[in-house]
Design an enzyme around this catalytic site. Structure first.
Site, mmCIF file in Angstrom:
data_model
loop_
_atom_site.group_PDB
_atom_site.id
_atom_site.type_symbol
_atom_site.label_atom_id
_atom_site.label_comp_id
_atom_site.label_asym_id
_atom_site.label_seq_id
_atom_site.Cartn_x
_atom_site.Cartn_y
_atom_site.Cartn_z
ATOM 1 N N GLN A 102 0.831 -1.213 0.000
ATOM 2 C CA GLN A 102 0.000 0.000 0.000
ATOM 3 C C GLN A 102 0.862 1.259 0.000
ATOM 4 O O GLN A 102 0.801 2.085 -0.885
ATOM 5 C CB GLN A 102 -0.935 -0.012 1.207
ATOM 6 N N GLU B 227 6.144 7.792 6.603
ATOM 7 C CA GLU B 227 5.888 6.504 7.260
ATOM 8 C C GLU B 227 6.868 6.337 8.411
ATOM 9 O O GLU B 227 7.855 7.089 8.513
ATOM 10 C CB GLU B 227 6.014 5.344 6.270
ATOM 11 N N HIS C 244 3.998 -6.178 10.935
ATOM 12 C CA HIS C 244 3.366 -4.871 10.733
ATOM 13 C C HIS C 244 2.414 -4.659 11.901
ATOM 14 O O HIS C 244 1.676 -5.573 12.275
ATOM 15 C CB HIS C 244 2.610 -4.860 9.400
ATOM 16 N N ARG D 286 8.602 0.237 13.200
ATOM 17 C CA ARG D 286 7.541 -0.756 13.163
ATOM 18 C C ARG D 286 7.616 -1.804 14.267
ATOM 19 O O ARG D 286 6.601 -2.216 14.821
ATOM 20 C CB ARG D 286 7.675 -1.477 11.828
ATOM 21 N N HIS E 39 4.780 -9.639 8.190
ATOM 22 C CA HIS E 39 4.683 -8.734 7.034
ATOM 23 C C HIS E 39 5.851 -8.887 6.068
ATOM 24 O O HIS E 39 5.656 -8.828 4.856
ATOM 25 C CB HIS E 39 4.636 -7.302 7.582
ATOM 26 N N ARG F 216 13.324 -4.044 8.289
ATOM 27 C CA ARG F 216 13.257 -3.209 7.079
ATOM 28 C C ARG F 216 12.572 -1.874 7.356
ATOM 29 O O ARG F 216 11.558 -1.812 8.052
ATOM 30 C CB ARG F 216 12.480 -3.962 5.989
HETATM 31 C C1 SIN Z 1 2.425 0.133 4.705
HETATM 32 O O1 SIN Z 1 1.836 0.694 3.803
HETATM 33 O O2 SIN Z 1 2.201 0.341 5.892
HETATM 34 C C2 SIN Z 1 3.451 -0.910 4.367
HETATM 35 C C3 SIN Z 1 4.568 -0.349 3.613
HETATM 36 C C4 SIN Z 1 5.760 -1.269 3.705
HETATM 37 O O3 SIN Z 1 5.661 -2.371 4.204
HETATM 38 O O4 SIN Z 1 6.833 -0.843 3.309
#
Ligand code: SIN
Length: 491
Positions: free
Chosen positions: A46, A113, A229, A276, A334, A369
């Site tokens: 996403q 992010e 995630h 994360r 994830h 990551r």
């Molecule tokens: C996300 O959209 O939260 C996932 C993006 C990613 O895993 O790099």
């Protein structure tokens, strides 16, 4: 005159497509399990693709954020290359026809992010970046007569001759098998999320490509590093869950506990945009304490159909309207940072066998990551590998042919049991006793299916790393340290 055997690429996600397009002066055979470009983790991505494009940003900033997220377990040289090349990946994808989101002046919109200290996430279709880049690359592949595509096939064995991989065996949905000789074989089969009880990955991300490489004798590394995630949609009893993109927290959404209290307050300076692993553990911990976790989206402004159409559709499909209701969320497996050990050019330790994307581990992601670095790595490393293979002379292996195959698959009930075991033992929080119990059960199941042997390798790696690092969190680390000290004193 010898005929040129095709380059066989296994996997139709971003890494496989990029490798195929870059290699296409040579004949390429692209094999995939799913049909129509769906069913890959890339297509579900996403958030987007990270690239330092803003005037106030720099490749150096992107490099540092990647190393910090990866707990400096990364291969720093590869990180430097990846982050410096990131803008070229965006240009190349745009040339392929990918339509990235732009502002009114025609500049790329850049999102935020977790773990990024700058807005550098290029996205498409709001939260449908993976789907858009797969659409664009697939169209190019379909138009390219040098690339033959075959879908709905599982590769269940590798053919070796004189210690070199020189072909694959495929099996279709009705059990027909075919032997295909290859100049080189590239595994671009994705990760292992579906081996866990809760995942944001598709069912095909079950580790079969990793198992295939391992049974051919290819070395692996960092298997213990699995990223969880923090926010998949918490569908009760669900296995492959819709992702609730981190970009929502970048746009102001906040995690709250069942009583409505902010979950991340006082946990990390970056709050809801902490790395994360930190956020995933906090959500996990709150669940263990018996409370559900919600994502409060009331601060998210703008049109959801433009900005977050994928999340909106997934939530509406479960009877939740995220425009007015908080979203129930759960951590989910994830991304696998570990995998088949490769160099930057995708070479595994077995001649003739290459790996790229999530199935490979070249050290780019370290122990964890950074968000939106995976499509980036898939595209850049896929291209790099394709370009390299075009230039390599085709080998002429000699000697007896041998097949290497992972063998039979566990029955469905045992697969479900294994997924629960991995979730409990090798999920966001791990400890020695739970890892040992799970490992014993995997040893019992080992003869019944390759999934148990793969799980065993992961659990052994997780046991072997007694300290917490990146996404690998050992809650018993403090106890282990104390025991070591006591042991050293008594010895
Ligand atoms: C996300 O959209 O939260 C996932 C993006 C990613 O895993 O790099």
């Amino acid at each position: 005159m010898t005929t040129q055997l095709p380059l066989v690429i296994v996997g139709g996600g971003a890494a496989g497509l990029a490798a195929a397009l870059a290699a296409a002066p040579m004949p390429v055979l692209l094999l995939s399990r799913s049909e129509g470009g769906n069913g890959t983790a890339s297509a579900l991505a996403q958030g987007g693709i990270a690239a330092a494009l803003d005037k106030s940003d720099s490749a150096a900033g992107h490099i540092e954020d990647t190393l910090v997220a990866g707990a400096r377990h990364n291969n720093a040289g590869i990180v430097r290359w990846l982050c410096a090349q990131a803008p070229t990946a965006i240009d190349w994808l745009a040339e392929m026809g990918a339509l990235f989101d732009q502002d009114e002046s025609g500049h790329l919109q850049l999102g935020r992010e977790g773990g990024h200290r700058a807005a550098r996430i290029v996205h498409a279709g709001g939260d449908a970046t993976g789907a858009e880049i797969i659409r664009a690359m697939r169209k190019r592949v379909l138009d390219d007569t040098r690339i033959e595509r075959r879908e709905g096939l599982v590769v269940d064995a590798l053919l070796l001759r004189g210690g070199r991989v020189c072909g694959v065996r495929t099996r279709d949905t009705v059990g027909n098998v075919e032997l295909i000789e290859a100049s080189f074989v590239v595994l671009a089969t994705g990760g292992i999320g579906a081996a866990f009880a809760r995942t944001s990955n598709p069912p095909t991300a079950d580790g079969s490509g990793l198992a295939l490489g391992m049974c051919a004798g290819a070395a692996v590394r960092d298997l213990e590093f699995v990223q969880f995630h923090p926010t998949a949609l918490d569908v009760p009893g669900g296995h492959c869950l819709p992702l609730i993109t981190e970009a929502l927290r970048g746009a102001g959404a906040r995690l709250i506990d069942a009583s409505g209290a902010p979950l991340m307050q006082g946990v990390h300076v970056l709050g809801d945009l902490a790395p994360r692993d930190v956020v995933a553990r906090r959500v996990w911990q709150s669940q263990q304490e018996g409370g559900g976790v919600l994502l409060d989206t009331s601060a998210v402004t703008g049109d959801w159909e433009q900005r977050f159409p994928t999340v909106l559709a997934a939530c509406l499909g479960q009877g939740i309207d995220p425009r007015c209701d908080p979203i129930p969320v759960t951590p989910a497996a994830h991304f696998h940072m570990g995998g088949l050990c490769t160099d930057l050019d995708g070479s595994t330790t077995i001649p003739g066998l290459y790996a790229v994307g999530e199935v490979a581990c070249n050290g780019a992601h370290g122990a964890n990551r950074l968000a939106s670095n995976s499509l980036l790595e898939a595209v850049l490393c896929g291209q790099r590998l394709g370009r390299r293979l075009v230039r390599l002379p085709q080998a002429q292996p000699r000697g007896a042919f041998v097949w290497r195959k992972p063998g039979r698959s566990l029955a469905e009930a045992a697969r479900r049991e294994l997924r629960d075991l991995l979730w409990e033992a090798a999920g966001p929080v791990r400890d020695e006793a739970t890892l040992c119990t799970a490992l014993r059960r995997c040893i019992e199941l080992a003869e019944s299916g390759w999934q148990a042997r793969l799980a065993q390798a992961l659990l052994r790696a997780a046991r072997g790393r007694r300290e917490s690092l990146g996404a690998h969190y050992r809650s018993d680390e403090a106890n282990a340290r104390a025991q070591e000290v006591a042991g050293a004193q008594s010895g």
